[in-house]
Scaffold this motif. Sequence first.
Motif, PDB file in Angstrom:
ATOM      1  N   VAL A   1       0.679 -11.002  -3.393  1.00  0.00           N
ATOM      2  CA  VAL A   1       0.061 -10.063  -2.452  1.00  0.00           C
ATOM      3  C   VAL A   1       0.243  -8.621  -2.953  1.00  0.00           C
ATOM      4  CG1 VAL A   1       0.214  -9.115  -0.105  1.00  0.00           C
ATOM      5  CG2 VAL A   1       0.319 -11.581  -0.474  1.00  0.00           C
ATOM      6  N   PHE A   2       1.416  -8.343  -3.474  1.00  0.00           N
ATOM      7  CA  PHE A   2       1.692  -7.010  -4.016  1.00  0.00           C
ATOM      8  C   PHE A   2       0.743  -6.685  -5.161  1.00  0.00           C
ATOM      9  CE2 PHE A   2       5.207  -3.926  -3.560  1.00  0.00           C
ATOM     10  CZ  PHE A   2       5.556  -4.237  -2.261  1.00  0.00           C
ATOM     11  N   GLU A   3       0.580  -7.686  -6.016  1.00  0.00           N
ATOM     12  CA  GLU A   3      -0.240  -7.492  -7.201  1.00  0.00           C
ATOM     13  C   GLU A   3      -1.698  -7.228  -6.815  1.00  0.00           C
ATOM     14  OE1 GLU A   3       1.408  -9.709 -10.576  1.00  0.00           O
ATOM     15  OE2 GLU A   3      -0.598 -10.550 -10.723  1.00  0.00           O
ATOM     16  N   ARG A   4      -2.165  -7.985  -5.816  1.00  0.00           N
ATOM     17  CA  ARG A   4      -3.558  -7.818  -5.404  1.00  0.00           C
ATOM     18  C   ARG A   4      -3.777  -6.458  -4.742  1.00  0.00           C
ATOM     19  NH1 ARG A   4      -5.075 -12.951  -2.881  1.00  0.00           N
ATOM     20  NH2 ARG A   4      -3.814 -12.103  -1.264  1.00  0.00           N
ATOM     21  N   GLU A   5      -2.812  -6.034  -3.915  1.00  0.00           N
ATOM     22  CA  GLU A   5      -2.952  -4.755  -3.213  1.00  0.00           C
ATOM     23  C   GLU A   5      -2.883  -3.565  -4.158  1.00  0.00           C
ATOM     24  OE1 GLU A   5      -4.171  -5.394   0.211  1.00  0.00           O
ATOM     25  OE2 GLU A   5      -3.420  -3.353   0.070  1.00  0.00           O
ATOM     26  N   THR A   6      -2.010  -3.672  -5.153  1.00  0.00           N
ATOM     27  CA  THR A   6      -1.757  -2.507  -6.008  1.00  0.00           C
ATOM     28  C   THR A   6      -2.538  -2.559  -7.316  1.00  0.00           C
ATOM     29  OG1 THR A   6       0.108  -3.597  -7.103  1.00  0.00           O
ATOM     30  CG2 THR A   6       0.625  -2.266  -5.158  1.00  0.00           C
TER      31      THR A   6
ATOM     32  N   SER B   1       0.840  -1.205   0.000  1.00  0.00           N
ATOM     33  CA  SER B   1       0.000   0.000   0.000  1.00  0.00           C
ATOM     34  C   SER B   1       0.874   1.254   0.000  1.00  0.00           C
ATOM     35  CB  SER B   1      -1.003  -0.015   1.163  1.00  0.00           C
ATOM     36  OG  SER B   1      -0.354   0.298   2.360  1.00  0.00           O
ATOM     37  N   ILE B   2       2.015   1.178   0.666  1.00  0.00           N
ATOM     38  CA  ILE B   2       2.950   2.312   0.651  1.00  0.00           C
ATOM     39  C   ILE B   2       3.448   2.553  -0.783  1.00  0.00           C
ATOM     40  CG2 ILE B   2       5.262   3.063   1.369  1.00  0.00           C
ATOM     41  CD1 ILE B   2       4.716   1.596   4.074  1.00  0.00           C
ATOM     42  N   VAL B   3       3.838   1.459  -1.420  1.00  0.00           N
ATOM     43  CA  VAL B   3       4.340   1.568  -2.802  1.00  0.00           C
ATOM     44  C   VAL B   3       3.243   2.120  -3.713  1.00  0.00           C
ATOM     45  CG1 VAL B   3       5.125   0.219  -4.795  1.00  0.00           C
ATOM     46  CG2 VAL B   3       6.090  -0.220  -2.535  1.00  0.00           C
ATOM     47  N   HIS B   4       2.039   1.606  -3.502  1.00  0.00           N
ATOM     48  CA  HIS B   4       0.915   2.046  -4.322  1.00  0.00           C
ATOM     49  C   HIS B   4       0.705   3.556  -4.211  1.00  0.00           C
ATOM     50  CE1 HIS B   4      -3.531   1.684  -5.584  1.00  0.00           C
ATOM     51  NE2 HIS B   4      -2.756   1.624  -6.639  1.00  0.00           N
ATOM     52  N   ARG B   5       0.823   4.036  -2.977  1.00  0.00           N
ATOM     53  CA  ARG B   5       0.640   5.478  -2.740  1.00  0.00           C
ATOM     54  C   ARG B   5       1.712   6.278  -3.481  1.00  0.00           C
ATOM     55  NH1 ARG B   5       0.365   5.355   2.862  1.00  0.00           N
ATOM     56  NH2 ARG B   5       2.408   6.294   3.061  1.00  0.00           N
ATOM     57  N   PHE B   6       2.936   5.790  -3.409  1.00  0.00           N
ATOM     58  CA  PHE B   6       4.036   6.530  -4.056  1.00  0.00           C
ATOM     59  C   PHE B   6       3.904   6.585  -5.575  1.00  0.00           C
ATOM     60  CE2 PHE B   6       6.719   5.879  -0.146  1.00  0.00           C
ATOM     61  CZ  PHE B   6       6.895   7.227   0.099  1.00  0.00           C
ATOM     62  N   ILE B   7       3.357   5.523  -6.157  1.00  0.00           N
ATOM     63  CA  ILE B   7       3.366   5.511  -7.625  1.00  0.00           C
ATOM     64  C   ILE B   7       2.133   6.192  -8.230  1.00  0.00           C
ATOM     65  CG2 ILE B   7       4.903   3.529  -7.803  1.00  0.00           C
ATOM     66  CD1 ILE B   7       2.686   1.722  -8.259  1.00  0.00           C
ATOM     67  N   GLN B   8       1.252   6.689  -7.375  1.00  0.00           N
ATOM     68  CA  GLN B   8       0.113   7.445  -7.894  1.00  0.00           C
ATOM     69  C   GLN B   8       0.628   8.592  -8.759  1.00  0.00           C
ATOM     70  OE1 GLN B   8      -3.055   6.501  -7.537  1.00  0.00           O
ATOM     71  NE2 GLN B   8      -2.112   4.782  -6.440  1.00  0.00           N
TER      72      GLN B   8
END
Length: 273
Positions: free
Chosen positions: A245-250, A216-223
């Motif tokens: 898990v990464f794929e599902r979250e992001t 979720s942190i990574v997802h936020r950064f790549i917005q």
Amino acid sequence: MDWKSGNDVILEFDELIKSGKARPHTGPLKIGVDLGTANIVLAAVDQENRPVAGVTRRASVVRDGIVVDYMGAVSIVRQLKAELEDILGESLDFANAATAIPPGILEGNAKIIANVVDSADFNVTNVVDEPTAAATVLGIRNGAVVDVGGGTTGISILKDGEVVFTADEPTGGTHMSLVIAGNKKISFDEAEEIKIHDDQRVVFPIIKPVVEKMASIVHRFIQGYDVDTIYVVGGACEFDRFEQVFERETGIKTIKPVEPLLVTPLGIAFNCR
Ligand SMILES: Nc1ncnc2c1ncn2[C@@H]1O[C@H](COP(=O)(O)OP(=O)(O)OP(=O)(O)O)[C@@H](O)[C@H]1O
Ligand SMILES: [Mg+2]
């Protein structure tokens, strides 16, 4: 380098480390020194970036790119350098070396990292950021490279081969071990053992929330960036289900190279000038 040849080279490097042997080479070597929170790795490659030899040791003299035990760090790099010299049968005194820092650390701290390598009698030619080093090995020109190490998760976003964004967050394998320690009411060291050696089907559910948080942190950064693939490297992503898990979250395709722990150290050597 492309993804497949990147993976082949990582495997070759892994085999050299495990065998304690060197591949014959000609010309001056390029050395990479990775001062990680959990592991210190020295990589030697030739001018064509073919791995020649490597050595590694667990250590806790650096934390998240900050040297917490300067003399200890110099001493370990010196010892590893001597080991590498033995394997290579040649002196590495004042050999060209690159080292790396997590993205976004203060300039003073980056200087201290370089000083450690310099104090071990290397000639420091470059200080790169860790995810960028990893991207070099994997031949990535577009996407996000996420280096999940012991102490930190570093993110670099690349566009057409250029790094357009970097960030670093204090989460990594150490936090997974802390969660296991709390869950099982055991010491950190015991938790670290269990994390690496026990059945992943038992361990992974315990640390899955940590992986979700990382994602979720990574997802936020790549917005706001046009990222269609996330590449995960670093020792803490060794779990089989990590990418899933990464794929599902992001919601973004996530892939992992072979031996993710060795990608950044090898990439540091590639970036030695
Ligand atoms: N097989 C494994 N399964 C799970 N975790 C592992 C495995 N092997 C290593 N790790 C974890 O990976 C982490 C070390 O990874 P790495 O060597 O990439 O970190 P580092 O470079 O030392 O740290 P940093 O980059 O944060 O400074 C440790 O937390 C370690 O417990
Ligand atoms: Mg690292």
